[in-house]
Write a protein that holds these residues in place. Structure first.
Motif, mmCIF file in Angstrom:
data_model
loop_
_atom_site.group_PDB
_atom_site.id
_atom_site.type_symbol
_atom_site.label_atom_id
_atom_site.label_comp_id
_atom_site.label_asym_id
_atom_site.label_seq_id
_atom_site.Cartn_x
_atom_site.Cartn_y
_atom_site.Cartn_z
ATOM 1 N N THR A 57 68.385 8.650 63.192
ATOM 2 C CA THR A 57 67.744 7.338 63.313
ATOM 3 C C THR A 57 68.792 6.222 63.333
ATOM 4 O O THR A 57 68.730 5.310 64.167
ATOM 5 C CB THR A 57 66.770 7.110 62.143
ATOM 6 O OG1 THR A 57 65.825 8.188 62.095
ATOM 7 C CG2 THR A 57 66.026 5.795 62.300
ATOM 8 N N TYR A 131 61.421 14.388 67.044
ATOM 9 C CA TYR A 131 62.041 13.103 66.703
ATOM 10 C C TYR A 131 63.303 12.858 67.520
ATOM 11 O O TYR A 131 63.690 11.703 67.747
ATOM 12 C CB TYR A 131 62.279 12.961 65.196
ATOM 13 C CG TYR A 131 63.315 13.838 64.541
ATOM 14 C CD1 TYR A 131 64.677 13.664 64.765
ATOM 15 C CD2 TYR A 131 62.943 14.821 63.621
ATOM 16 C CE1 TYR A 131 65.633 14.443 64.124
ATOM 17 C CE2 TYR A 131 63.883 15.603 62.965
ATOM 18 C CZ TYR A 131 65.226 15.411 63.221
ATOM 19 O OH TYR A 131 66.167 16.189 62.571
ATOM 20 N N HIS A 134 62.019 11.195 70.582
ATOM 21 C CA HIS A 134 61.673 9.797 70.307
ATOM 22 C C HIS A 134 62.911 8.914 70.471
ATOM 23 O O HIS A 134 62.874 7.873 71.135
ATOM 24 C CB HIS A 134 61.148 9.643 68.880
ATOM 25 C CG HIS A 134 59.818 10.278 68.661
ATOM 26 N ND1 HIS A 134 59.392 10.707 67.423
ATOM 27 C CD2 HIS A 134 58.806 10.560 69.507
ATOM 28 C CE1 HIS A 134 58.188 11.230 67.527
ATOM 29 N NE2 HIS A 134 57.808 11.144 68.789
ATOM 30 N N SER A 137 64.316 8.729 74.233
ATOM 31 C CA SER A 137 63.568 7.842 75.128
ATOM 32 C C SER A 137 63.878 6.380 74.827
ATOM 33 O O SER A 137 63.979 5.555 75.742
ATOM 34 C CB SER A 137 62.063 8.106 75.012
ATOM 35 O OG SER A 137 61.583 7.778 73.720
ATOM 36 N N TYR A 138 64.045 6.056 73.538
ATOM 37 C CA TYR A 138 64.362 4.681 73.148
ATOM 38 C C TYR A 138 65.711 4.252 73.709
ATOM 39 O O TYR A 138 65.835 3.179 74.329
ATOM 40 C CB TYR A 138 64.366 4.572 71.626
ATOM 41 C CG TYR A 138 64.883 3.257 71.090
ATOM 42 C CD1 TYR A 138 64.095 2.110 71.110
ATOM 43 C CD2 TYR A 138 66.165 3.164 70.546
ATOM 44 C CE1 TYR A 138 64.571 0.905 70.622
ATOM 45 C CE2 TYR A 138 66.646 1.958 70.046
ATOM 46 C CZ TYR A 138 65.846 0.835 70.088
ATOM 47 O OH TYR A 138 66.323 -0.353 69.595
ATOM 48 N N VAL A 160 60.411 6.082 64.715
ATOM 49 C CA VAL A 160 60.959 7.434 64.845
ATOM 50 C C VAL A 160 60.326 8.396 63.851
ATOM 51 O O VAL A 160 60.026 9.554 64.179
ATOM 52 C CB VAL A 160 62.494 7.411 64.649
ATOM 53 C CG1 VAL A 160 63.054 8.832 64.644
ATOM 54 C CG2 VAL A 160 63.157 6.587 65.741
ATOM 55 N N GLY A 169 54.529 15.926 66.975
ATOM 56 C CA GLY A 169 54.068 15.041 68.016
ATOM 57 C C GLY A 169 52.696 14.427 67.787
ATOM 58 O O GLY A 169 52.120 14.574 66.717
ATOM 59 N N ILE A 171 54.758 13.104 71.323
ATOM 60 C CA ILE A 171 56.050 12.456 71.533
ATOM 61 C C ILE A 171 55.780 11.022 71.986
ATOM 62 O O ILE A 171 55.290 10.788 73.094
ATOM 63 C CB ILE A 171 56.884 13.209 72.585
ATOM 64 C CG1 ILE A 171 57.139 14.646 72.117
ATOM 65 C CG2 ILE A 171 58.204 12.485 72.838
ATOM 66 C CD1 ILE A 171 57.781 15.529 73.156
ATOM 67 N N GLU A 172 56.073 10.073 71.118
ATOM 68 C CA GLU A 172 55.758 8.673 71.392
ATOM 69 C C GLU A 172 56.885 7.970 72.149
ATOM 70 O O GLU A 172 58.030 8.421 72.159
ATOM 71 C CB GLU A 172 55.465 7.929 70.094
ATOM 72 C CG GLU A 172 54.023 7.999 69.644
ATOM 73 C CD GLU A 172 53.086 7.219 70.551
ATOM 74 O OE1 GLU A 172 53.572 6.394 71.359
ATOM 75 O OE2 GLU A 172 51.864 7.432 70.467
ATOM 76 N N ARG A 173 56.512 6.865 72.779
ATOM 77 C CA ARG A 173 57.467 5.994 73.470
ATOM 78 C C ARG A 173 57.591 4.682 72.703
ATOM 79 O O ARG A 173 56.606 4.182 72.150
ATOM 80 C CB ARG A 173 56.989 5.672 74.886
ATOM 81 C CG ARG A 173 56.564 6.878 75.707
ATOM 82 C CD ARG A 173 57.752 7.724 76.137
ATOM 83 N NE ARG A 173 57.313 8.783 77.017
ATOM 84 C CZ ARG A 173 57.193 8.655 78.347
ATOM 85 N NH1 ARG A 173 57.468 7.504 78.931
ATOM 86 N NH2 ARG A 173 56.798 9.675 79.080
ATOM 87 N N SER A 288 51.988 14.316 76.285
ATOM 88 C CA SER A 288 53.147 13.480 75.941
ATOM 89 C C SER A 288 54.456 14.138 76.359
ATOM 90 O O SER A 288 55.390 13.452 76.780
ATOM 91 C CB SER A 288 53.158 13.170 74.441
ATOM 92 O OG SER A 288 53.317 14.349 73.675
ATOM 93 N N TRP A 292 56.855 12.855 79.400
ATOM 94 C CA TRP A 292 58.238 12.581 79.014
ATOM 95 C C TRP A 292 59.199 13.186 80.033
ATOM 96 O O TRP A 292 60.123 12.522 80.523
ATOM 97 C CB TRP A 292 58.533 13.136 77.623
ATOM 98 C CG TRP A 292 59.739 12.554 76.948
ATOM 99 C CD1 TRP A 292 59.761 11.578 75.988
ATOM 100 C CD2 TRP A 292 61.121 12.914 77.160
ATOM 101 N NE1 TRP A 292 61.070 11.309 75.609
ATOM 102 C CE2 TRP A 292 61.918 12.112 76.316
ATOM 103 C CE3 TRP A 292 61.751 13.822 77.997
ATOM 104 C CZ2 TRP A 292 63.307 12.201 76.275
ATOM 105 C CZ3 TRP A 292 63.147 13.917 77.971
ATOM 106 C CH2 TRP A 292 63.906 13.110 77.110
#
Length: 478
Positions: A57, A131, A134, A137-138, A160, A169, A171-173, A288, A292
């Motif tokens: 993170t 994670y 996550h 993608s960021y 995160v 999940g 899996i977020e954006r 997701s 992705w």
């Protein structure tokens, strides 16, 4: 901590009460609480790997700032590739290192030589694939200038590590979840009730359907040499409903839990077993992850814009990588390749987007053509799941071979009537609710309170009866 555990049943109400009644709708305190709760949630599994999560993170948070503030493209690229390299490096070491070492040893052995290579003995950090994606993608979105950098560490870390989705999940954006984390939230009764309803359905899928199917799927797959072809087909069918009930059940619990805190997560499943072709299946299964790979791998490779060879290459790449993402075993790679082969005729005939709406949307029953299409697609999916479930390629090939060589027409030796009836009821409920976000969303909402709550209590009773043993979710291993 498992969603289907007593610990979570205690943990969730405590966090919910603190979140809404102690923080007094103070956004900063709410996010701090969610972050602390998320770290505790993860540490309950193994606190040592919490430090790996925190490091990942911090790496992506700092890299995002450096990419945004760098005055030269060289510095931007340095921080971008540093973040990508370290993240994929961790994933490679923990998840794939032993696989590559063993594969090299096997190849060398084929040429008549034997080598000793060092392998690592360490358990796979739960949720690392989720994670990591996550964070990736960021950082990619920051580098591509799609989103501004997040300078508030609490906000970014909450994105995160948000506990409903942390382990498996969806899996977020950052484009979807971060704005919700930064926005003031107030309690919404209707949203919370809907969340509880979705949690109930997720628990039913996991505990009543998936875990009961798992008992017989494991029995048959682990002793496949002892059973007839018809029984092996039953084993594949049991696993088919096990993995769907298990993973979509987890997603339902995650989405429902998040609604309790006033945030919406990405939809991850959309009744995939009612699909009329493989392309539709992949638009409805693990949505997701599919999206992705489409956005961060398929499209950058050229997508389907180029010539025929480029389309075929990109299709196989995305399916093979998707298979490899699931685990360090050749079975997953073959599973991915098999789905690519299924998909290829649709791509070549430009019919891969024929079915964008759920089957029989305006009617109660599918047409004969739709029914046949569903059965064919489902059968292909069941066949592919054999590779996904088998312990090795040899096991999968032997399993398939034995289906067609040993009493295929005979009655299965393993045919638990009660579980089959449960699955049939489950399919019926899913079919009735297929037009909604999840099957239970609007079921009986127009009926009397007595009818509605009687139905809920039947589900709760079934969950209670079958919840004697906590079983991990399948996707914890990915």
């Amino acid at each position: 901590m498992l969603f289907n555990s007593i610990n979570f049943a205690i943990f969730l109400p405590i966090v919910f009460l603190l979140y809404w009644f102690v923080t007094k709708n103070n956004l900063k305190f709410q996010n701090i609480l969610l972050l602390v709760a998320s770290y505790y949630f993860y540490a309950c599994w193994d606190f040592r790997f919490l430090f790996l999560l925190i490091f990942s993170t911090l790496l992506d948070y700092y890299s995002g700032i450096k990419i945004e503030n760098s005055s030269s493209e060289k510095n931007r690229k340095f921080w971008f590739w540093l973040s990508i390299g370290i993240n994929l490096g961790f994933l490679g070491v923990f998840k794939y290192y032993n696989f590559f070492v063993d594969s090299i040893k096997d190849v060398v052995f084929l040429f008549g030589h034997k080598i000793d290579l060092w392998t690592i003995k360490v358990i796979l950090p739960v949720g690392i694939s989720f994670y990591t994606f996550h964070g990736l993608s960021y950082v990619i979105d920051i580098y591509k200038k799609r989103i501004p950098v997040e300078t508030n560490f609490i906000n970014y870390a909450t994105f995160v590590c948000y506990f409903p989705l942390l382990v498996a999940g969806p899996i977020e954006r950052a484009t979807h979840l971060l704005p919700q984390i930064k926005k003031k939230r107030t309690f919404n009764y209707a949203q919370a009730v809907d969340g509880l309803r979705q949690i109930l359905w997720g628990l039913f899928k996991k505990i009543v359907i998936a875990d009961n199917c798992a008992e017989y799927a494991n029995l048959i797959f682990n002793n496949s040499d002892d059973y007839s072809g018809s029984t092996l087909i039953m084993g594949a069918l049991f696993f088919t409903f096990q993995i769907y009930g298990d993973f979509s059940g987890y997603s339902d619990i995650a989405l429902g839990t998040s609604r309790l805190f006033g945030m919406e997560l990405l939809k991850n499943f959309n009744f995939p077993y009612f699909s009329r072709d493989i392309a539709e299946f992949w638009r409805r299964w693990h949505i997701s992850l599919s999206s992705w790979f489409k956005d961060y791998l398929y499209i950058p490779l050229g997508g389907s814009v180029g010539g025929l060879k480029l389309k075929i290459r990109n299709t196989f790449i995305i399916f093979l990588v998707s298979g490899f993402w699931h685990g360090a075993n050749w079975t997953f790679i073959v599973w991915g390749a098999l789905n690519a082969l299924y998909f290829l005729p649709l791509l070549l005939s430009n019919t891969n987007r024929n079915y964008m709406k759920i089957v029989a949307y305006d009617s109660n029953l599918p047409s004969f053509k739709e029914l046949v299409s569903i059965i064919i697609t489902f059968s292909l999916t069941v066949f592919a799941w054999i590779f996904f479930r088998a312990n090795s390629l040899t096991h999968a090939i032997t399993y398939i071979k034995d289906i067609f060589t040993s009493k295929l027409i005979a009655l299965p030796e393993v045919r638990p009537t009660f579980v089959i009836v449960l699955v049939a009821i489950f399919i019926l409920i899913e079919w009735i609710g297929r037009r909604n976000n999840y099957a239970l969303e609007k079921m009986f909402t127009e009926k009397s309170v007595f009818v509605r709550w009687s139905f809920y209590f039947v589900l709760l009773f079934a969950i209670f009866i079958f919840s004697t043993k906590e079983q991990e979710f399948i996707y914890f291993q990915f």
